[in-house]
Design a protein around this motif. Structure first.
Motif, mmCIF file in Angstrom:
data_model
loop_
_atom_site.group_PDB
_atom_site.id
_atom_site.type_symbol
_atom_site.label_atom_id
_atom_site.label_comp_id
_atom_site.label_asym_id
_atom_site.label_seq_id
_atom_site.Cartn_x
_atom_site.Cartn_y
_atom_site.Cartn_z
ATOM 1 N N ILE A 113 50.458 35.326 39.847
ATOM 2 C CA ILE A 113 51.225 35.804 38.714
ATOM 3 C C ILE A 113 50.005 35.696 37.319
ATOM 4 N N THR A 114 50.402 34.900 36.928
ATOM 5 C CA THR A 114 48.467 34.858 35.886
ATOM 6 C C THR A 114 47.827 36.232 35.917
ATOM 7 N N VAL A 115 47.446 36.393 37.114
ATOM 8 C CA VAL A 115 46.533 37.330 37.292
ATOM 9 C C VAL A 115 47.083 39.007 37.078
ATOM 10 N N MET A 116 48.144 38.562 37.381
ATOM 11 C CA MET A 116 49.361 40.584 36.732
ATOM 12 C C MET A 116 49.392 40.349 36.023
ATOM 13 N N PHE A 117 49.575 39.344 35.351
ATOM 14 C CA PHE A 117 49.752 39.294 33.795
ATOM 15 C C PHE A 117 49.192 39.954 32.894
ATOM 16 N N ILE A 118 47.944 39.085 33.226
ATOM 17 C CA ILE A 118 46.403 39.402 32.102
ATOM 18 C C ILE A 118 45.722 40.320 32.623
ATOM 19 N N SER A 119 46.477 41.302 34.072
ATOM 20 C CA SER A 119 45.625 42.716 34.052
ATOM 21 C C SER A 119 46.118 43.446 33.670
ATOM 22 N N LEU A 130 40.436 48.735 38.026
ATOM 23 C CA LEU A 130 41.733 49.300 37.447
ATOM 24 C C LEU A 130 41.430 49.194 35.785
ATOM 25 N N VAL A 131 40.859 48.523 34.977
ATOM 26 C CA VAL A 131 40.322 48.943 33.547
ATOM 27 C C VAL A 131 38.863 49.411 33.517
ATOM 28 N N GLY A 132 38.398 49.073 34.043
ATOM 29 C CA GLY A 132 37.104 49.004 33.647
ATOM 30 C C GLY A 132 35.798 48.601 33.021
ATOM 31 N N TYR A 133 36.864 46.939 32.810
ATOM 32 C CA TYR A 133 35.665 46.299 32.509
ATOM 33 C C TYR A 133 35.202 45.354 33.040
ATOM 34 N N ASP A 134 33.641 45.076 33.212
ATOM 35 C CA ASP A 134 33.196 45.053 34.413
ATOM 36 C C ASP A 134 32.164 43.372 34.095
ATOM 37 N N LEU A 135 33.077 42.535 35.188
ATOM 38 C CA LEU A 135 32.779 41.071 34.155
ATOM 39 C C LEU A 135 31.265 40.271 35.600
ATOM 40 N N ILE A 136 31.876 40.895 36.820
ATOM 41 C CA ILE A 136 30.608 40.977 37.941
ATOM 42 C C ILE A 136 29.305 41.396 37.826
ATOM 43 N N LEU A 194 40.815 38.561 39.760
ATOM 44 C CA LEU A 194 40.917 39.218 38.352
ATOM 45 C C LEU A 194 39.693 40.501 38.397
ATOM 46 N N CYS A 195 39.258 39.222 38.261
ATOM 47 C CA CYS A 195 37.157 40.147 38.426
ATOM 48 C C CYS A 195 37.647 42.145 38.563
ATOM 49 N N ILE A 196 37.795 41.490 40.140
ATOM 50 C CA ILE A 196 38.024 43.309 40.531
ATOM 51 C C ILE A 196 38.636 44.106 39.686
ATOM 52 N N ILE A 197 40.065 43.470 39.663
ATOM 53 C CA ILE A 197 40.649 45.024 39.300
ATOM 54 C C ILE A 197 40.560 45.363 37.229
ATOM 55 N N LEU A 198 40.008 44.774 37.039
ATOM 56 C CA LEU A 198 39.346 44.426 35.634
ATOM 57 C C LEU A 198 37.988 45.649 36.141
ATOM 58 N N GLU A 258 49.738 55.555 37.899
ATOM 59 C CA GLU A 258 49.551 54.566 38.893
ATOM 60 C C GLU A 258 49.022 53.184 38.781
ATOM 61 N N PRO A 259 47.497 52.780 38.387
ATOM 62 C CA PRO A 259 47.473 51.568 38.107
ATOM 63 C C PRO A 259 48.216 50.583 37.766
ATOM 64 N N LEU A 260 48.523 51.232 36.413
ATOM 65 C CA LEU A 260 50.017 50.092 35.949
ATOM 66 C C LEU A 260 50.449 49.461 36.345
ATOM 67 N N VAL A 261 51.693 50.849 37.069
ATOM 68 C CA VAL A 261 52.436 50.606 38.067
ATOM 69 C C VAL A 261 52.258 49.214 39.705
ATOM 70 N N LEU A 262 50.616 49.662 39.513
ATOM 71 C CA LEU A 262 50.950 48.899 40.531
ATOM 72 C C LEU A 262 50.859 47.286 40.721
ATOM 73 N N ILE A 263 50.141 47.198 39.230
ATOM 74 C CA ILE A 263 49.161 45.957 38.943
ATOM 75 C C ILE A 263 50.851 45.003 38.444
ATOM 76 N N ILE A 264 52.658 45.714 38.050
ATOM 77 C CA ILE A 264 53.690 45.234 37.071
ATOM 78 C C ILE A 264 54.281 45.006 38.434
ATOM 79 N N SER A 265 53.482 45.979 39.903
ATOM 80 C CA SER A 265 55.192 46.039 41.043
ATOM 81 C C SER A 265 54.088 44.157 41.995
ATOM 82 N N LEU A 266 53.357 44.167 41.741
ATOM 83 C CA LEU A 266 52.175 42.955 41.958
ATOM 84 C C LEU A 266 52.838 42.029 41.171
#
Length: 170
Positions: A107-113, A33-39, A26-30, A133-141
């Motif tokens: 499922i929860t990781v992808m839903f939150i993402s 793909l999203v631009g929020y760096d929690l790491i 989730l941290c890597i996706i955020l 494309e990033p959203l399509v990837l997240i929804i596909s996963l």
């Protein structure tokens, strides 16, 4: 470094699979793909963040995602008393159930993402969603993990039902 080895040795495989890995993903996706760096840059702090994010994700999965999927009849569970009885005799049920919880975490990781991504990128303009494309990837996963969770839940339920049926025959 010795403290890190101690912490890793104390973590169960289940904890690693349902908390640390989903929290890390989730941290890597955020971040990418999203631009929020929690790491954090510090490895110790990053481990704590990954574990915490994973625990929150896991709890959201058990408190929100699982009941929602049960309510819409996406998954069907065996009665809990039957599950407990079967689990005592069939150790494979425990393993299958743990794998099921891993799918629920993702499922929860992808839903939150998806929710965070859409919140950040589509305040009012929802027309562009399927071209992103990033959203399509997240929804596909998310869809992949939804079907994996459904299938795994079915395996557990059928194994419990078979055990209960055999125990009644004997």
């Amino acid at each position: 470094m010795e403290i890190l080895k101690l912490v890793i040795d104390k973590l169960s495989q289940y904890n690693f699979l349902t908390n640390i890995l989903p929290g890390t993903v989730l941290c890597i996706i955020l971040k990418y793909l999203v631009g929020y760096d929690l790491i954090p840059d510090d490895y110790y702090q990053a481990g704590i963040v990954f574990y915490f994010v994973g625990m929150v994700t896991s709890r959201l999965g058990s408190l929100v995602v699982e009941p929602l999927l049960k309510a819409i009849l996406w998954v069907k569970y065996a009665p809990y008393s039957d599950f407990l009885q079967a689990e005592k005799e069939d150790s494979k049920i425990t393993l299958l159930s743990q794998e099921n919880n891993v799918f629920r975490s993702y499922i929860t990781v992808m839903f939150i993402s998806a929710i965070i991504y859409m919140y950040k990128n589509y305040s009012l303009d929802w027309r562009c969603l399927m071209r992103d494309e990033p959203l399509v990837l997240i929804i596909s996963l998310l869809v992949i993990f939804l079907f994996a969770y459904r299938k795994q839940t079915s395996f557990v339920r059928k194994r419990v039902e078979n055990f209960i049926k055999k125990s009644k025959e004997n």
